[in-house]
Design a protein around this motif. Structure first.
Motif, short mmCIF file in Angstrom:
data_model
loop_
_atom_site.label_atom_id
_atom_site.label_comp_id
_atom_site.label_asym_id
_atom_site.label_seq_id
_atom_site.Cartn_x
_atom_site.Cartn_y
_atom_site.Cartn_z
N ARG A 112 0.82 -1.22 0.00
CA ARG A 112 0.00 0.00 0.00
C ARG A 112 0.85 1.27 0.00
O ARG A 112 0.32 2.36 -0.10
N GLY A 113 2.16 1.10 0.18
CA GLY A 113 3.05 2.25 0.19
C GLY A 113 3.37 2.77 1.57
O GLY A 113 4.03 3.80 1.71
N ASN A 114 2.95 2.07 2.61
CA ASN A 114 3.29 2.46 3.98
C ASN A 114 4.71 1.98 4.27
O ASN A 114 5.05 0.84 3.96
N TRP A 115 5.51 2.83 4.88
CA TRP A 115 6.89 2.41 5.15
C TRP A 115 6.89 1.31 6.20
O TRP A 115 6.11 1.31 7.13
N THR A 116 7.80 0.36 6.01
CA THR A 116 7.98 -0.71 6.99
C THR A 116 9.37 -0.66 7.60
O THR A 116 9.58 -1.17 8.69
N GLU A 117 10.33 -0.03 6.89
CA GLU A 117 11.68 0.13 7.42
C GLU A 117 12.32 1.33 6.77
O GLU A 117 12.19 1.54 5.56
N ILE A 118 13.03 2.12 7.57
CA ILE A 118 13.78 3.27 7.07
C ILE A 118 15.16 3.22 7.71
O ILE A 118 15.27 3.13 8.94
N VAL A 119 16.18 3.29 6.88
CA VAL A 119 17.56 3.31 7.36
C VAL A 119 18.23 4.57 6.79
O VAL A 119 18.32 4.72 5.58
#
Length: 149
Positions: free
Chosen positions: A81-88
């Motif tokens: 859906r385009g929701n972030w699940t991980e950001i580094v």
């Protein structure tokens, strides 16, 4: 009779596994325009100054997710859906606009001046990693439930 049912079940399992391996885990590069609109908004609002080195879609048997690699080494993962699940974000830290306010407040009060370099969410839980190596797990009410160093 037991052998017949066991053999039939084994045949169906083998057929299912062969179909799964043939269809699952197909990675292909995509353009920014092919990402879900929610993911595009996150990238445009928070990472516009960085060039996208690679964006790809990973299609599994049951799900689909997107990986975006930026030229500066940052990495973002999004669900279908385009929701972030991980950001580094090792250099600049994770943008505070993307972090739940309760987590930001806790980390800023307990560890002022230490950058948040990674955040991950899954099933209502958040994992956050600071530049000093400490890792925190938050529950769905944003309470710290685990700390690792």
């Amino acid at each position: 009779m037991k052998r017949f049912f066991f053999g039939t079940a084994l045949a169906f399992a083998a057929l299912f596994c062969s179909q799964t391996s043939a269809q699952a885990f197909n990675d292909r590069p995509v353009t920014l325009g092919e990402l879900p609109s929610t993911a595009q908004t996150v990238l445009n609002n928070n990472f516009a100054k960085h060039c996208i080195a690679l964006a790809k879609v990973e299609t599994g048997f049951w799900d689909k997710n997107y990986d975006v690699f930026l030229a500066n080494g940052d990495k973002l993962e999004f669900d279908r859906r385009g929701n972030w699940t991980e950001i580094v974000c090792r250099e600049d830290g994770v943008p505070t606009e993307l972090v739940p306010a309760a987590i930001t407040t806790y980390l800023n009060s307990a560890y002022p001046g230490v950058k948040l370099v990674k955040i991950e969410r899954e099933g209502g839980r958040y994992e956050a990693k600071l530049a000093n190596g400490l890792e925190f797990t938050f529950d769905k009410r944003f309470r710290v439930v685990e700390v690792d160093d």
